[in-house]
Design a protein around this motif. Structure first.
Motif, PDB file in Angstrom:
ATOM      1  N   UNK A 130       0.802  -1.218   0.000  1.00  0.00           N
ATOM      2  CA  UNK A 130       0.000   0.000   0.000  1.00  0.00           C
ATOM      3  C   UNK A 130       0.837   1.272   0.000  1.00  0.00           C
ATOM      4  N   UNK A 131       1.939   1.285   0.722  1.00  0.00           N
ATOM      5  CA  UNK A 131       2.772   2.482   0.821  1.00  0.00           C
ATOM      6  C   UNK A 131       3.535   2.673  -0.489  1.00  0.00           C
ATOM      7  N   UNK A 132       3.313   3.802  -1.130  1.00  0.00           N
ATOM      8  CA  UNK A 132       3.902   4.067  -2.440  1.00  0.00           C
ATOM      9  C   UNK A 132       5.266   4.732  -2.300  1.00  0.00           C
ATOM     10  N   UNK A 133       6.209   4.315  -3.142  1.00  0.00           N
ATOM     11  CA  UNK A 133       7.499   5.004  -3.143  1.00  0.00           C
ATOM     12  C   UNK A 133       7.464   6.119  -4.186  1.00  0.00           C
ATOM     13  N   UNK A 134       8.568   6.869  -4.286  1.00  0.00           N
ATOM     14  CA  UNK A 134       8.601   8.046  -5.158  1.00  0.00           C
ATOM     15  C   UNK A 134       8.354   7.685  -6.614  1.00  0.00           C
TER      16      UNK A 134
END
Length: 357
Positions: A120-124
């Motif tokens: 779920x946590x998106x990177x750049x």
């Protein structure tokens, strides 16, 4: 992503994980595809990730292609004859004792729900891809809507959406087109051969690089009927309230209580029961559909697709929760917007496009 997965394995005492689902393959590889059929969740190749190696098991029909074109991770490819069991081939190689998977194969623990939370946590890089995809999808949907005319069929409009998506490498996984009274009667208006007369709703669920965009636009040919205008104004207010009431660390059960209160304040207290309200998104059209008893936590750095709806109208965008607030991915300068003021703050929301055709 490999580091994230390996840290997760270590923290949970697992020695390895087998990934066969399309969504996880896309996520881990940032866009490599392990499927041939689009109608199945399971691919033709599996990844085995351990703390020291990455193996890819692929059917002999696809092994060379996977090695040449879908192997950004540099995995060692193990070719499995098409007439032999993929599971048995993996079993011969797996020497770890505590292996998990995203399908439960080989009687392993199915950890798909945990993987969904992990991704779920998106990177750049994912945020950059999301911004590009959101703009592309909005340009397609809005372009078709701006060109639409009475007399076109819902199926023809859906065809235009799908064909333009495919030209951009976007998979049009969900295309809904409804017109006139069908919009009021059905929350999911699958397109038909019916000709558009006075109103139109277009919905797109598009996927590229594994990431999903969800959005809705509405059109009226001539003036907007008073009843629809009133409902849409209330739906806009609910939409803004849903966006601006998101807070990092907020329990989704408490968040949904706010959603119910927004519907009550709008004068349509029962409408939330007639269609899901959306939820987190990313490598699934909805990674989770938030319900009144959900226990997940809203977090910054994640994408969301909320879609409040009152019979005949809907507001839907794909957004991103940041430390500074909410960013809308599905936005262009071509579509009219209205700044809506609420107790939670103000936000620009897509309007109903009015055409004098």
């Amino acid at each position: 992503m490999i580091t994230r997965v390996r840290n997760w394995l270590k923290n949970n005492g697992y020695e390895g994980v087998i990934l066969t689902r399309k969504d996880n393959f896309l996520w881990l590889t940032k866009g490599d595809e392990n499927h041939v059929l689009s109608s199945t969740d399971i691919g033709v190749a599996s990844l085995l990730i351990t703390d020291h190696e990455i193996l890819m098991f692929a059917d002999s029909s696809d092994a060379q292609r996977m090695r040449d074109e879908q192997n950004s991770l540099g995995a060692k490819v193990i070719e499995v004859p098409w007439y032999e069991s993929m599971e048995e081939a993996i079993k011969k190689v797996v020497v770890c004792k505590n292996i998990v998977s995203d399908t439960g194969m080989l009687n392993t623990q199915n950890v798909q729900e945990h993987l969904m939370e992990l991704r779920l946590s998106l990177d750049a890089q994912e945020v950059t891809l999301y911004r590009e995809l959101g703009k592309e999808c909005a340009e397609i949907v809005e372009g078709v809507c701006l060109e639409a005319k009475p007399g076109q069929t819902e199926n023809h409009i859906a065809y235009l959406i799908k064909s333009r998506c495919i030209e951009k490498g976007i998979s049009p996984d969900c295309v809904l087109v409804g017109s006139d009274d069908r919009i009021i009667k059905y929350r999911h208006p699958m397109p038909t051969d019916r000709e558009v007369e006075k109103s139109l709703m277009v919905v797109l669920g598009g996927q590229k690089h594994g990431l999903y965009i969800s959005m809705t636009r509405m059109v009226c040919f001539g003036s907007v009927p008073k009843d629809i205008a009133r409902k849409y104004e209330k739906c806009q207010e609910i939409f803004v309230g849903m966006q601006l009431s998101m807070k990092d660390g907020l329990n989704s059960k408490d968040y949904f209580a706010n959603v119910i209160a927004l519907y009550e304040k709008s004068g349509y207290p029962e409408e939330w029961k007639n269609h899901h309200q959306g939820g987190s998104t990313g490598y699934g059209c909805r990674e989770e559909v938030i319900k009144p008893d959900s226990q997940s936590i809203l977090k910054k750095g994640q994408a969301y697709a909320w879609n409040p709806t009152i019979a005949g109208v809907k507001c839907e965008e794909t957004t991103y929760l940041t430390e500074k607030g909410v960013e809308i991915f599905t936005r262009t300068d071509r579509w009219p917007v209205k700044k809506v003021e609420t107790l939670f703050g103000s936000m620009e929301v897509a309007q109903i496009w009015t055409s004098m055709c």
